[in-house]
Design an enzyme around this catalytic site. Structure first.
Site, PDB file in Angstrom:
ATOM      1  N   GLU A 109      -6.279 -10.722  -1.105  1.00 35.93           N
ATOM      2  CA  GLU A 109      -7.013 -10.461   0.205  1.00 35.93           C
ATOM      3  C   GLU A 109      -8.477 -10.376  -0.389  1.00 35.93           C
ATOM      4  O   GLU A 109      -9.066  -9.492   0.326  1.00 35.93           O
ATOM      5  CB  GLU A 109      -6.436  -9.063   0.945  1.00 35.93           C
ATOM      6  CG  GLU A 109      -4.999  -9.092   0.933  1.00 35.93           C
ATOM      7  CD  GLU A 109      -4.707  -7.757   1.896  1.00 35.93           C
ATOM      8  OE1 GLU A 109      -5.310  -7.199   2.232  1.00 35.93           O
ATOM      9  OE2 GLU A 109      -3.320  -7.549   2.098  1.00 35.93           O
ATOM     10  N   GLU A 169       0.984  -1.276  -0.162  1.00 36.71           N
ATOM     11  CA  GLU A 169      -0.076  -0.063   0.168  1.00 36.71           C
ATOM     12  C   GLU A 169       0.854   1.191  -0.036  1.00 36.71           C
ATOM     13  O   GLU A 169       0.597   2.141   0.973  1.00 36.71           O
ATOM     14  CB  GLU A 169      -0.902  -0.121   1.174  1.00 36.71           C
ATOM     15  CG  GLU A 169      -1.950  -1.131   0.961  1.00 36.71           C
ATOM     16  CD  GLU A 169      -2.896  -1.243   2.568  1.00 36.71           C
ATOM     17  OE1 GLU A 169      -2.939  -0.307   3.248  1.00 36.71           O
ATOM     18  OE2 GLU A 169      -3.658  -2.160   2.533  1.00 36.71           O
TER      19      GLU A 169
HETATM   20  O1  9MR Z   1      -7.207  -7.949   8.875  1.00 34.85           O
HETATM   21  C1  9MR Z   1      -6.321  -7.125   9.358  1.00 34.85           C
HETATM   22  C2  9MR Z   1      -6.762  -6.479  10.886  1.00 34.85           C
HETATM   23  O2  9MR Z   1      -6.975  -7.670  11.785  1.00 34.85           O
HETATM   24  C3  9MR Z   1      -5.609  -5.632  11.274  1.00 34.85           C
HETATM   25  O3  9MR Z   1      -6.244  -4.945  12.334  1.00 34.85           O
HETATM   26  C4  9MR Z   1      -5.176  -4.476  10.314  1.00 34.85           C
HETATM   27  C5  9MR Z   1      -4.074  -3.651  10.683  1.00 34.85           C
HETATM   28  O4  9MR Z   1      -2.850  -4.476  10.953  1.00 34.85           O
HETATM   29  O5  9MR Z   1      -4.842  -5.104   9.074  1.00 34.85           O
HETATM   30  C6  9MR Z   1      -5.935  -5.959   8.366  1.00 34.85           C
HETATM   31  O6  9MR Z   1      -5.226  -6.512   7.391  1.00 34.85           O
HETATM   32  C7  9MR Z   1      -5.255  -5.652   6.267  1.00 34.85           C
HETATM   33  C8  9MR Z   1      -3.959  -6.210   5.372  1.00 34.85           C
HETATM   34  O7  9MR Z   1      -2.923  -6.257   6.445  1.00 34.85           O
HETATM   35  C9  9MR Z   1      -3.381  -5.201   4.472  1.00 34.85           C
HETATM   36  N1  9MR Z   1      -4.516  -4.878   3.554  1.00 34.85           N
HETATM   37  C10 9MR Z   1      -5.803  -4.647   4.294  1.00 34.85           C
HETATM   38  C11 9MR Z   1      -6.059  -5.529   5.283  1.00 34.85           C
HETATM   39  C12 9MR Z   1      -7.699  -5.324   5.751  1.00 34.85           C
HETATM   40  O8  9MR Z   1      -7.608  -4.117   6.733  1.00 34.85           O
END
Ligand code: 9MR
Length: 361
Positions: A273, A168
């Site tokens: 994802e 990102e």
């Molecule tokens: O699903 C993840 C959530 O539990 C965490 O709190 C968050 C922050 O670390 O990240 C979420 O996963 C993300 C992923 O790492 C990157 N793309 C977006 C995902 C959903 O927010």
């Protein structure tokens, strides 16, 4: 002598028909997702699909919930750690690493014959305080970046086959996100992050991962320019991750453009994802209806169909983010009801599951 016909069975048949009709009606009124088709019961995504099928796994649920664990074992052949490999999880102090959850996940995956995709070596989120508060000059920051990447990649060398190296880095308007990394090191740090990862494990497949390729050309073009630029500079990048946190109202043409333009780079493409939100407008009273279920199945089918059409050697796989609707990040993140995944909150297959299977027909 001819016996007179005996019609005494007719009332019994009538009773049987009534019972059947009533129970079917009852089933229909309480159930949206069909009972599993007997032909489908013994199958699984990992058996049916011609490319790896993965899920982002939460280590706490994997340890504590047998339904969750069994479904993961049965359905998927590729796993991503939802959080356990993020910076704050594995590297909570400058000189402290904590591998407990990540190692648990990797051991679980490998002992069940599953591939592990690493997520993520570099992101602007989920950083520990010590990084956010770090004081140092450019060389100190570079050392911090390099040490983190190489320690993590080396730890999992030979076990984790691929990494989201940078996650990102691009904004919706196509500019580089003004992350702490860009502030301290400039945008060229992205290429160096790939080089550091490659030095630590030359066999690992390295991905740039982002969301919103399907939003339209602005962000998509910026991402494609970034990865093509890295490729042209000889940076070791092998794949592009399309997160595909999408919604049922997204057009099939935008979704297809996201996938086919990524494939045109020649890199491996990971739908890394995926989830398909049914309630993007945050309606608190929304319910899961047969109509929404069918729309979601059609959307999964359309995405899978396009993905199945890109060259086989570029199909790294499709990974859903979380396992069942109840544990989707969307519900807690947006504080709303939603049903984004192919499995319902009881870990049963939804109509969307069939949509995925239909995508390869
Ligand atoms: O699903 C993840 C959530 O539990 C965490 O709190 C968050 C922050 O670390 O990240 C979420 O996963 C993300 C992923 O790492 C990157 N793309 C977006 C995902 C959903 O927010």
């Amino acid at each position: 002598m001819i016996k007179p016909l005996n019609f005494s069975f007719i009332p019994k048949i009538a009773v049987a028909i009534t019972v059947l009709t009533v129970s079917c009606a009852k089933y229909k009124s309480t159930t949206i997702d069909p009972l599993p088709n007997p032909r489908v019961v013994e199958t699984s995504l990992q058996k049916e699909m011609p490319f790896p099928m993965g899920a982002a796994v939460n280590v706490g649920l994997l340890k504590s919930n047998a339904n969750y664990r069994n479904l993961v074992i049965k359905e998927f052949n590729s796993l991503t750690a939802e959080n356990a490999m993020k910076f704050a999880s594995v590297h909570p102090g400058k000189d402290t690493y904590n591998w407990t959850d990540a190692d648990y996940l990797v051991d679980f995956a490998l002992s069940n014959g599953k591939r592990v995709h690493g997520h993520t070596l570099n992101w602007y989120k989920s950083l520990p305080d010590w990084v956010n508060n770090f004081q140092g000059n450019t060389a100190d920051w570079e050392n911090l970046l390099k040490t983190h990447i190489q320690t993590v990649v080396s730890h999992f060398k030979g076990k984790v086959v691929s990494w989201d190296v940078v996650n990102e880095a691009i904004n919706e308007d196509g500019t580089f996100r003004n992350s702490i990394w860009v502030q301290k090191l400039g945008v060229d740090y992205i290429g160096r992050a790939f080089q550091y990862a490659h030095e630590a494990d030359p066999s690992a497949l390295l991905f740039y991962n982002d969301y919103g390729h399907e939003f339209g050309p602005t962000k998509r073009t910026a991402i494609l320019n970034l990865v093509n630029d890295l490729k042209n500079k000889g940076i070791p990048i092998h794949g592009i991750g399309l997160q595909m946190h999408t919604r049922v109202t997204q057009s099939d043409s935008n979704l297809a453009a996201a996938i086919t333009t990524a494939a045109a780079t020649g890199l491996k493409v990971h739908l890394s994802e995926i989830d398909i939100a049914l309630n993007p407008d945050n309606i608190q009273t929304l319910t899961y209806t047969p109509d929404l279920a069918a729309q979601q199945a059609a959307k999964y089918k359309s995405i899978v169909k396009t993905y199945n059409g890109i060259p086989k050697t570029q199909q790294f796989g499709i990974t859903q983010w979380n396992v069942c609707d109840a544990d989707s990040w969307i519900l807690s993140n947006y504080n709303r009801p939603d049903w984004p995944l192919p499995f319902n909150s009881q870990y049963q297959r939804k109509v969307a599951y069939q949509g995925i299977l239909d995508g390869i027909k």
